[in-house]
Design a protein around this motif. Structure first.
Motif, PDB file in Angstrom:
ATOM      1  N   LEU A 161     -10.971 -11.775   6.232  1.00  0.00           N
ATOM      2  CA  LEU A 161     -10.670 -12.374   7.534  1.00  0.00           C
ATOM      3  C   LEU A 161      -9.244 -12.042   7.970  1.00  0.00           C
ATOM      4  N   LEU A 162      -8.309 -12.023   7.028  1.00  0.00           N
ATOM      5  CA  LEU A 162      -6.945 -11.631   7.364  1.00  0.00           C
ATOM      6  C   LEU A 162      -6.903 -10.174   7.810  1.00  0.00           C
ATOM      7  N   LEU A 163      -7.630  -9.308   7.109  1.00  0.00           N
ATOM      8  CA  LEU A 163      -7.679  -7.896   7.504  1.00  0.00           C
ATOM      9  C   LEU A 163      -8.240  -7.737   8.916  1.00  0.00           C
ATOM     10  N   LEU A 164      -9.299  -8.472   9.218  1.00  0.00           N
ATOM     11  CA  LEU A 164      -9.880  -8.403  10.557  1.00  0.00           C
ATOM     12  C   LEU A 164      -8.884  -8.909  11.593  1.00  0.00           C
ATOM     13  N   TYR A 165      -8.193  -9.977  11.275  1.00  0.00           N
ATOM     14  CA  TYR A 165      -7.172 -10.513  12.182  1.00  0.00           C
ATOM     15  C   TYR A 165      -6.078  -9.479  12.437  1.00  0.00           C
ATOM     16  N   LEU A 166      -5.629  -8.807  11.383  1.00  0.00           N
ATOM     17  CA  LEU A 166      -4.575  -7.809  11.526  1.00  0.00           C
ATOM     18  C   LEU A 166      -5.048  -6.606  12.347  1.00  0.00           C
ATOM     19  N   ARG A 167      -6.316  -6.274  12.210  1.00  0.00           N
ATOM     20  CA  ARG A 167      -6.850  -5.128  12.963  1.00  0.00           C
ATOM     21  C   ARG A 167      -7.028  -5.447  14.440  1.00  0.00           C
ATOM     22  N   THR A 168      -7.164  -6.713  14.780  1.00  0.00           N
ATOM     23  CA  THR A 168      -7.305  -7.083  16.195  1.00  0.00           C
ATOM     24  C   THR A 168      -5.943  -7.381  16.832  1.00  0.00           C
ATOM     25  N   ARG A 169      -4.914  -7.352  16.026  1.00  0.00           N
ATOM     26  CA  ARG A 169      -3.555  -7.647  16.505  1.00  0.00           C
ATOM     27  C   ARG A 169      -2.628  -6.579  15.929  1.00  0.00           C
ATOM     28  N   PRO A 170      -2.498  -5.446  16.630  1.00  0.00           N
ATOM     29  CA  PRO A 170      -1.774  -4.283  16.097  1.00  0.00           C
ATOM     30  C   PRO A 170      -0.403  -4.635  15.523  1.00  0.00           C
ATOM     31  N   LEU A 171      -0.123  -4.093  14.342  1.00  0.00           N
ATOM     32  CA  LEU A 171       1.149  -4.321  13.668  1.00  0.00           C
ATOM     33  C   LEU A 171       2.104  -3.190  14.041  1.00  0.00           C
ATOM     34  N   ARG A 172       3.217  -3.539  14.614  1.00  0.00           N
ATOM     35  CA  ARG A 172       4.189  -2.530  15.044  1.00  0.00           C
ATOM     36  C   ARG A 172       5.437  -2.617  14.173  1.00  0.00           C
ATOM     37  N   ILE A 173       5.713  -1.517  13.459  1.00  0.00           N
ATOM     38  CA  ILE A 173       6.915  -1.415  12.647  1.00  0.00           C
ATOM     39  C   ILE A 173       7.708  -0.228  13.166  1.00  0.00           C
ATOM     40  N   PRO A 174       8.871  -0.456  13.744  1.00  0.00           N
ATOM     41  CA  PRO A 174       9.650   0.627  14.341  1.00  0.00           C
ATOM     42  C   PRO A 174       9.887   1.784  13.376  1.00  0.00           C
ATOM     43  N   GLY A 175       9.500   2.982  13.818  1.00  0.00           N
ATOM     44  CA  GLY A 175       9.715   4.176  13.006  1.00  0.00           C
ATOM     45  C   GLY A 175       8.741   4.338  11.865  1.00  0.00           C
ATOM     46  N   GLY A 176       7.840   3.365  11.683  1.00  0.00           N
ATOM     47  CA  GLY A 176       6.852   3.472  10.612  1.00  0.00           C
ATOM     48  C   GLY A 176       7.369   3.100   9.244  1.00  0.00           C
ATOM     49  N   ASP A 177       8.716   3.033   9.087  1.00  0.00           N
ATOM     50  CA  ASP A 177       9.354   2.664   7.815  1.00  0.00           C
ATOM     51  C   ASP A 177       8.861   3.537   6.662  1.00  0.00           C
ATOM     52  N   ALA A 178       9.143   4.826   6.766  1.00  0.00           N
ATOM     53  CA  ALA A 178       8.712   5.796   5.751  1.00  0.00           C
ATOM     54  C   ALA A 178       9.217   5.480   4.350  1.00  0.00           C
ATOM     55  N   PRO A 179      10.468   5.015   4.168  1.00  0.00           N
ATOM     56  CA  PRO A 179      10.922   4.691   2.800  1.00  0.00           C
ATOM     57  C   PRO A 179      10.051   3.622   2.133  1.00  0.00           C
ATOM     58  N   ALA A 180       9.660   2.618   2.911  1.00  0.00           N
ATOM     59  CA  ALA A 180       8.832   1.556   2.340  1.00  0.00           C
ATOM     60  C   ALA A 180       7.429   2.049   2.025  1.00  0.00           C
ATOM     61  N   ARG A 181       6.932   3.001   2.799  1.00  0.00           N
ATOM     62  CA  ARG A 181       5.571   3.507   2.588  1.00  0.00           C
ATOM     63  C   ARG A 181       5.403   4.161   1.222  1.00  0.00           C
ATOM     64  N   ARG A 182       6.487   4.627   0.647  1.00  0.00           N
ATOM     65  CA  ARG A 182       6.402   5.234  -0.682  1.00  0.00           C
ATOM     66  C   ARG A 182       6.014   4.205  -1.747  1.00  0.00           C
ATOM     67  N   LEU A 183       6.149   2.936  -1.391  1.00  0.00           N
ATOM     68  CA  LEU A 183       5.799   1.869  -2.340  1.00  0.00           C
ATOM     69  C   LEU A 183       4.326   1.468  -2.250  1.00  0.00           C
ATOM     70  N   ALA A 184       3.551   2.134  -1.394  1.00  0.00           N
ATOM     71  CA  ALA A 184       2.146   1.771  -1.208  1.00  0.00           C
ATOM     72  C   ALA A 184       1.346   1.796  -2.517  1.00  0.00           C
ATOM     73  N   PRO A 185       1.462   2.836  -3.362  1.00  0.00           N
ATOM     74  CA  PRO A 185       0.709   2.809  -4.631  1.00  0.00           C
ATOM     75  C   PRO A 185       1.079   1.624  -5.517  1.00  0.00           C
ATOM     76  N   LEU A 186       2.374   1.301  -5.573  1.00  0.00           N
ATOM     77  CA  LEU A 186       2.817   0.147  -6.375  1.00  0.00           C
ATOM     78  C   LEU A 186       2.231  -1.142  -5.805  1.00  0.00           C
ATOM     79  N   ALA A 187       2.189  -1.250  -4.476  1.00  0.00           N
ATOM     80  CA  ALA A 187       1.613  -2.445  -3.842  1.00  0.00           C
ATOM     81  C   ALA A 187       0.133  -2.570  -4.161  1.00  0.00           C
ATOM     82  N   ALA A 188      -0.573  -1.440  -4.182  1.00  0.00           N
ATOM     83  CA  ALA A 188      -2.005  -1.466  -4.508  1.00  0.00           C
ATOM     84  C   ALA A 188      -2.224  -1.912  -5.953  1.00  0.00           C
ATOM     85  N   ILE A 189      -1.380  -1.408  -6.865  1.00  0.00           N
ATOM     86  CA  ILE A 189      -1.481  -1.818  -8.277  1.00  0.00           C
ATOM     87  C   ILE A 189      -1.197  -3.313  -8.401  1.00  0.00           C
ATOM     88  N   GLY A 190      -0.183  -3.781  -7.672  1.00  0.00           N
ATOM     89  CA  GLY A 190       0.146  -5.204  -7.700  1.00  0.00           C
ATOM     90  C   GLY A 190      -0.993  -6.066  -7.200  1.00  0.00           C
TER      91      GLY A 190
END
Length: 327
Positions: free
Chosen positions: A145-174
Motif C-alpha cells: 500500500l505504501l508503494l502504491l501511495y508513492l507511485r500515485t504521488r511522484p517523488l521528486r529529488i533534485p538532481g536524482g542524488d546520484a551519490p545516494a543511489r550507489r547505496l541501493a544494493p545495500l538498502a535492498a540487503i538491509g
C-alpha cells in the motif's frame, strides 16, 4: 475523495489492524472465538444468557470469555473494513487508466489470502506457521500500500542524488535482513518464546549447549488439539529466542551502517531525513526489545514493539523506493 487520500486512510487502517492483531495475540485471545467468521455460531459475541447457553451447546467444554471474544471480533470487524477499502482502491485504479493496475490487483489478491489465513489461524488452532504467515501478510500489505501511495504521488529529488543511489544494493540487503528479522519475531511470538530467555545479552545458563535448531525451526510441529501457549519444549523455545536476539544485532548493525552512509552521501534532505528517522526508530525498537525482556513482556511495550517493526519496514520500503526508482 482522491486516490491519494484513500490510500492514506487505508494505510492507517492497515496499521490499526496490525496493532489489533498484536494486541489480540498477546492477550491470548486468538481463539477468543473458536469458529470463523462468526463467534460461537453467531454473528456477534454472545452476551445474553440464552445466547451463551446456545454457544456452550455448540462448543461443549468451552467457556465463553466475552473479553477475549470481543477482542477477536473487533479485530475481524476492522480487518473486514480494511478489505472493503482495498476493494474500493482496486475499483478506483481500474476505472482510472492513469493509475497503476498490477499493484492494486496484487494487493486485492493478498487481502483475500489474508482473510483465508485469518480463518486458518482459528481453524488450525493457532498453528505457528499459519500465525506467522498471517503476521507477514499484514506487513506485506502495509508495504504494498505504501508503494502504491508513492507511485500515485511522484517523488521528486533534485538532481536524482546520484551519490545516494550507489547505496541501493545495500538498502535492498538491509530490507531483506529486516524482513527476515520480522519473520523471526513472528516465529518467536507464535511459539510463545518471548520469555524463554530473561537474561542479557543473549540468554542465561549454558544456552549454547542446548540449541536445537531443527526442532525450533521445523514449520510443522505434529498434530495437537491446540497450539495455544505453544507446544515446543524449553530448548526449542530458547533457540528461537536466541536466534531472534542475534538477528536483532545483525539487523541493527546493517541498518545503522546504511543510515550512516545515507547521511554522509545523500545530497537531498528527503534521504537525509530518512536516515535520521531510521536511526531513531532503530534506537526505540532496541529499547522496546530490551524492555520486553527486563519487564517480562508488558502488554503495552510488546504491542509497541510490533508497531516499531512496522514503522521500520515502512521506512526501509521508502528508502529502497527512493534509491531504486527511475530518475
Amino acid at each position: 475523495m482522491t486516490l491519494t487520500t484513500l490510500l492514506r486512510i487505508t494505510l492507517v487502517f492497515t496499521l490499526i489492524v496490525i496493532i489489533l492483531g498484536a494486541y489480540t495475540r498477546l492477550e491470548d485471545a486468538g481463539l477468543g472465538c473458536p469458529d470463523w467468521p462468526g463467534c460461537y455460531g453467531q454473528l456477534t459475541v454472545p452476551t445474553q444468557t440464552g445466547d451463551i447457553q446456545q454457544a456452550q451447546q455448540l462448543f461443549p467444554g468451552l467457556e465463553v470469555d466475552q473479553y477475549k471474544a470481543w477482542l477477536e471480533m473487533i479485530h475481524r470487524y476492522v480487518a473486514g473494513t480494511l478489505g472493503l477499502l482495498v476493494l474500493w482502491i482496486g475499483i478506483r485504479c481500474w476505472k482510472d487508466q492513469d493509475s497503476p493496475n498490477k499493484l492494486p490487483a496484487a494487493i486485492a489478491v493478498l487481502i483475500l489470502f489474508q482473510a483465508a489465513l485469518g480463518m486458518w489461524t482459528v481453524t488450525m488452532k493457532l498453528m505457528p506457521i499459519v500465525v506467522m504467515a498471517h503476521l507477514l501478510g499484514g506487513f506485506t500489505l502495509l508495504s504494498l500500500l505504501l508503494l502504491l501511495y508513492l507511485r500515485t504521488r511522484p517523488l521528486r529529488i533534485p538532481g536524482g542524488d546520484a551519490p545516494a543511489r550507489r547505496l541501493a544494493p545495500l538498502a535492498a540487503i538491509g530490507l531483506v535482513i529486516l524482513i527476515a528479522q520480522i519473520a523471526l519475531g513472528g516465529w518467536t511470538s507464535s511459539n510463545y518464546a518471548a520469555l524463554a530467555c530473561t537474561a542479557l545479552p543473549l540468554c542465561e545458563g549454558d544456552w549454547s549447549s542446548n540449541l536445537t535448531l531443527i526442532e525450533a525451526f521445523s514449520p510443522f510441529q505434529g498434530q495437537h488439539a491446540s497450539f495455544e501457549y505453544g507446544v515446543l519444549d524449553y530448548p526449542a523455545r530458547m533457540t528461537i529466542h536466541v536466534a531472534h536476539r542475534i538477528g536483532a544485532i545483525i539487523t541493527a548493525a546493517v541498518l545503522l551502517y546504511l543510515a550512516l552512509q545515507l547521511w554522509r552521501q545523500a545530497r537531498s534532505r528527503t534521504l537525509q531525513r530518512s536516515a535520521v528517522i531510521l536511526v531513531l526508530l532503530l534506537i526505540v525498537q532496541l529499547l522496546l526489545g530490551i524492555s520486553n525482556i527486563v519487564l517480562h513482556l508488558p502488554l503495552g511495550i510488546a504491542v509497541s514493539h510490533n508497531v516499531g517493526a512496522a514503522l521500520l519496514l515502512l521506512t526501509m520500503v521508502f528508502i529502497n523506493y527512493a534509491l531504486w526508482r527511475k530518475a
